[in-house]
Design a protein around this motif. Structure first.
Motif, PDB file in Angstrom:
ATOM      1  N   ASP A 207     -11.563  62.738   2.704  1.00  0.00           N
ATOM      2  CA  ASP A 207     -12.255  63.675   1.818  1.00  0.00           C
ATOM      3  C   ASP A 207     -11.284  64.591   1.073  1.00  0.00           C
ATOM      4  OD1 ASP A 207     -14.847  62.849   2.205  1.00  0.00           O
ATOM      5  OD2 ASP A 207     -15.263  64.266   3.825  1.00  0.00           O
TER       6      ASP A 207
ATOM      7  N   SER B  67     -18.965  55.125   4.426  1.00  0.00           N
ATOM      8  CA  SER B  67     -19.285  56.040   3.342  1.00  0.00           C
ATOM      9  C   SER B  67     -19.351  55.317   2.007  1.00  0.00           C
ATOM     10  CB  SER B  67     -18.218  57.149   3.262  1.00  0.00           C
ATOM     11  OG  SER B  67     -18.178  57.885   4.459  1.00  0.00           O
TER      12      SER B  67
ATOM     13  N   GLN C 127     -22.555  54.882  -1.104  1.00  0.00           N
ATOM     14  CA  GLN C 127     -22.410  55.298  -2.498  1.00  0.00           C
ATOM     15  C   GLN C 127     -22.744  54.188  -3.495  1.00  0.00           C
ATOM     16  OE1 GLN C 127     -18.855  57.534  -3.450  1.00  0.00           O
ATOM     17  NE2 GLN C 127     -18.706  58.307  -1.363  1.00  0.00           N
TER      18      GLN C 127
ATOM     19  N   ASP D 268     -29.752  57.458  -3.924  1.00  0.00           N
ATOM     20  CA  ASP D 268     -30.370  57.951  -2.684  1.00  0.00           C
ATOM     21  C   ASP D 268     -31.831  57.568  -2.572  1.00  0.00           C
ATOM     22  OD1 ASP D 268     -28.105  59.041  -1.657  1.00  0.00           O
ATOM     23  OD2 ASP D 268     -28.497  61.083  -2.328  1.00  0.00           O
TER      24      ASP D 268
ATOM     25  N   SER E  99     -26.052  58.890   5.513  1.00  0.00           N
ATOM     26  CA  SER E  99     -25.664  58.834   4.112  1.00  0.00           C
ATOM     27  C   SER E  99     -26.680  59.547   3.219  1.00  0.00           C
ATOM     28  CB  SER E  99     -25.523  57.366   3.675  1.00  0.00           C
ATOM     29  OG  SER E  99     -25.258  57.265   2.300  1.00  0.00           O
TER      30      SER E  99
ATOM     31  N   SER F 203     -27.031  63.702   4.116  1.00  0.00           N
ATOM     32  CA  SER F 203     -25.837  64.553   4.078  1.00  0.00           C
ATOM     33  C   SER F 203     -25.470  64.928   2.648  1.00  0.00           C
ATOM     34  CB  SER F 203     -24.652  63.841   4.732  1.00  0.00           C
ATOM     35  OG  SER F 203     -24.944  63.484   6.056  1.00  0.00           O
TER      36      SER F 203
ATOM     37  N   LYS G  76     -23.149  65.267  -0.518  1.00  0.00           N
ATOM     38  CA  LYS G  76     -22.103  64.332  -0.940  1.00  0.00           C
ATOM     39  C   LYS G  76     -20.702  64.849  -0.605  1.00  0.00           C
ATOM     40  CE  LYS G  76     -24.631  61.126  -2.932  1.00  0.00           C
ATOM     41  NZ  LYS G  76     -25.915  61.625  -2.406  1.00  0.00           N
TER      42      LYS G  76
ATOM     43  N   LEU H  23     -19.743  64.115   2.997  1.00  0.00           N
ATOM     44  CA  LEU H  23     -20.163  62.823   3.526  1.00  0.00           C
ATOM     45  C   LEU H  23     -19.174  62.250   4.534  1.00  0.00           C
ATOM     46  CD1 LEU H  23     -22.476  60.829   3.283  1.00  0.00           C
ATOM     47  CD2 LEU H  23     -21.220  59.671   1.468  1.00  0.00           C
TER      48      LEU H  23
END
Length: 527
Positions: free
Chosen positions: A93, A146, A150, A154, A452, A455, A457, A460
């Motif tokens: 991250d 993760s 993506q 969502d 996913s 949470s 972004k 994440l």
């Protein structure tokens, strides 16, 4: 084109990712599918061997440890494997991005297997290898999960199905790793089993490296503040009120705690259930039973190879021109797997004795996943899609029930029976792994999907790290509980030991059913 597909293509275009689809899902999903498959081949191949290697007699190349000692190391190793993703998620991250973290993790795990393959020269190589495997898993595991999330909006109902397909890749790797590494380790030599897993981890790293452009901006190195301001930002993410974020994270926390009770039972597969398979299960077969097993084993060996080959060819048809090296390395690795599979089948049919390896039982979970993952995916997507807490409750009940099955099978083993004194039918373990698998399909891929979706972004990777930290706690507890198998069996019975494990997840399942209305409300529309 249905509504979900219409949502998917502009979402991928916005991210600069390939909008080509395979079986109705992004082609990029299947690049992640194969990368994760080889990583799981690596991990489960080693996991299938670890406890058996440690408790096997020195005369057979093992280390001759007691059950409690072996379970102690097993618990520490598996817990650290799942604890380090918390750190790996933070590093991705803040510093490296998901893609670079995955490549670093894959390289460390390749080195770890190479080191473990040298354990025959010096025992310290074994411990160094375990350390590298732990660090590599930490960098790899949370970040590839993760990236899967993506690939979908969502609000897409395809997201759960996508994670289930991804989970099928996980278990195809787990199946082949347990089968081939376990077979080589127990039948040929431990270092061959440990080393083989590293070869395919290396192939997985290469196919991911050469296919990175298919993901667009997904998984890139974290952007500067100036770069972020120029990007198209998800508007839904900007307007989520703090109380909604808090409520959703509360739901994530409840599901994480519930997952601990699932995995403390489920992770007995590499521990107490391996001990049960080695010491109390009839594994030497004769006559018709031996012939039937050879044919069943041959079909089990070929089935996942055929299924995954179909997926690979479908992917190659869509992306070979753009990403030839990714497809070539995957084809080479799968050709090698097929050759090993045929060699194993031929060797078993020409062998005069049929002895089922201890590690063979661990392929059952992965086989049932590959067999039923698509059915569960269609169930959630088209027919019946209960809330996440209900799916979790179903998973917890089924894993608890699997230990009731084993307890019943072990009921004829007297208190304090010595290893090998009484052996029961293989059927009990086969049934137990079936129910565990049905439970896993209800909980694990759904858990990844809900983490996913619920949470924020920007957190994440960190939240996925916490998800795997919960698994770390459960693995450590599983090791401690598994190490008590001799003590409880001597004082009460082996059946009692398995019933104790069964009670906990079933109790938590009932609690989740009662909490379901409140948890659904706190999800604020995420279903």
């Amino acid at each position: 084109m249905n509504q979900n597909e219409g949502m998917l293509e502009p979402h991928l275009d916005k991210l600069g990712a390939s909008n080509k689809t395979v079986f109705g899902h992004p082609a990029a999903l299947f690049v992640l599918f194969f990368t994760e498959m080889w990583e799981r081949f690596s991990y489960y191949g080693m996991r299938a061997l670890l406890t058996v290697f440690l408790i096997s007699e020195i005369s057979k190349g093992g280390w001759g440890w007691s059950n409690a000692e072996a379970m102690g190391l097993y618990g520490w190793y598996t817990s650290l494997v799942y604890a380090t993703p918390l750190i790996g998620g933070m590093i991705a991250d803040k510093l490296t991005g998901f893609r670079k973290a995955i490549l670093i993790g894959a390289f460390l795990m390749t080195l770890g297997h190479a080191s473990m393959a040298l354990e025959g020269f010096d025992a310290n190589f074994f411990y160094v290898g375990l350390g590298l495997m732990i660090l590599g898993n930490g960098m790899f595991k949370p970040n590839i999960s993760s990236m899967v999330g993506q690939l979908y909006p969502d609000t897409s109902s395809k997201k759960d199905a996508g994670y289930t397909i991804f989970y099928m890749g996980i278990n195809a790797g787990a199946f082949l790793g347990s089968l081939l590494c376990g077979y080589l380790g127990e039948k040929i030599g431990w270092h061959y089993g440990f080393g083989l897993a590293g070869v395919f981890m290396f192939f997985g790293m290469l196919q991911f490296y050469f296919g990175q452009k298919i993901f667009g901006v997904i998984g890139n190195k974290p952007l500067t503040t100036e770069e972020k301001s120029k990007q198209v930002v998800d508007k839904d993410e900007e307007v989520i009120p703090p109380n909604v974020v808090k409520d959703r994270l509360f739901v994530v926390s409840v599901l994480m705690i519930a997952s601990i009770f699932f995995f403390l039972a489920f992770e007995q597969a590499g521990g107490s259930l391996s001990i049960f398979a080695k010491d109390y299960t009839q594994r030497v077969l004769e006559g018709n039973a031996a012939t039937s097993f050879k044919w069943i084993d041959a079909l089990l060996t070929l089935f996942p190879i055929v299924v995954v080959t179909i997926v690979l060819l479908a992917l190659a048809k869509k992306i070979f021109k753009q990403y030839p090296l990714t497809i070539i390395f995957t084809l080479l690795s799968f050709a090698s797997i097929a050759a090993l599979g045929f060699w194993k089948i031929e060797r078993e049919f020409t062998s005069l004795e049929t002895e089922v390896t201890v590690s063979w039982f661990q392929i059952l979970n992965a086989f049932f996943i590959v067999m039923f993952a698509s059915a569960f995916s269609k169930l959630w997507e088209k027919y019946w899609n209960p809330s996440g807490p209900i799916k979790f409750a179903m998973g917890l009940f089924l894993v608890g029930f699997s230990f009731i099955v084993v307890a019943y099978g072990a009921s004829g083993i007297p208190q304090g029976a010595a290893a090998g004194a009484v052996r029961v039918s293989m059927l009990w373990l086969i049934l137990a792994y079936f129910f565990q698998t049905m439970g896993e399909l209800c909980l694990s891929p759904v858990g990844l999907s809900y983490v996913s979706k619920l949470s924020p972004k920007k957190l994440l990777g960190l939240i996925f790290g916490f998800w795997f930290l919960a698994s770390a706690i459960s693995n450590k507890i599983a090791g401690v509980m598994g190490g008590m198998i001799d003590e409880i069996s001597a004082k009460y019975s082996l059946s009692t030991f398995f019933l104790v494990i069964a009670i906990m997840p079933i109790a938590v399942a009932l609690i989740l059913v009662l909490m379901n209305p409140m948890l659904k409300k706190k999800m604020h529309g995420i279903n």
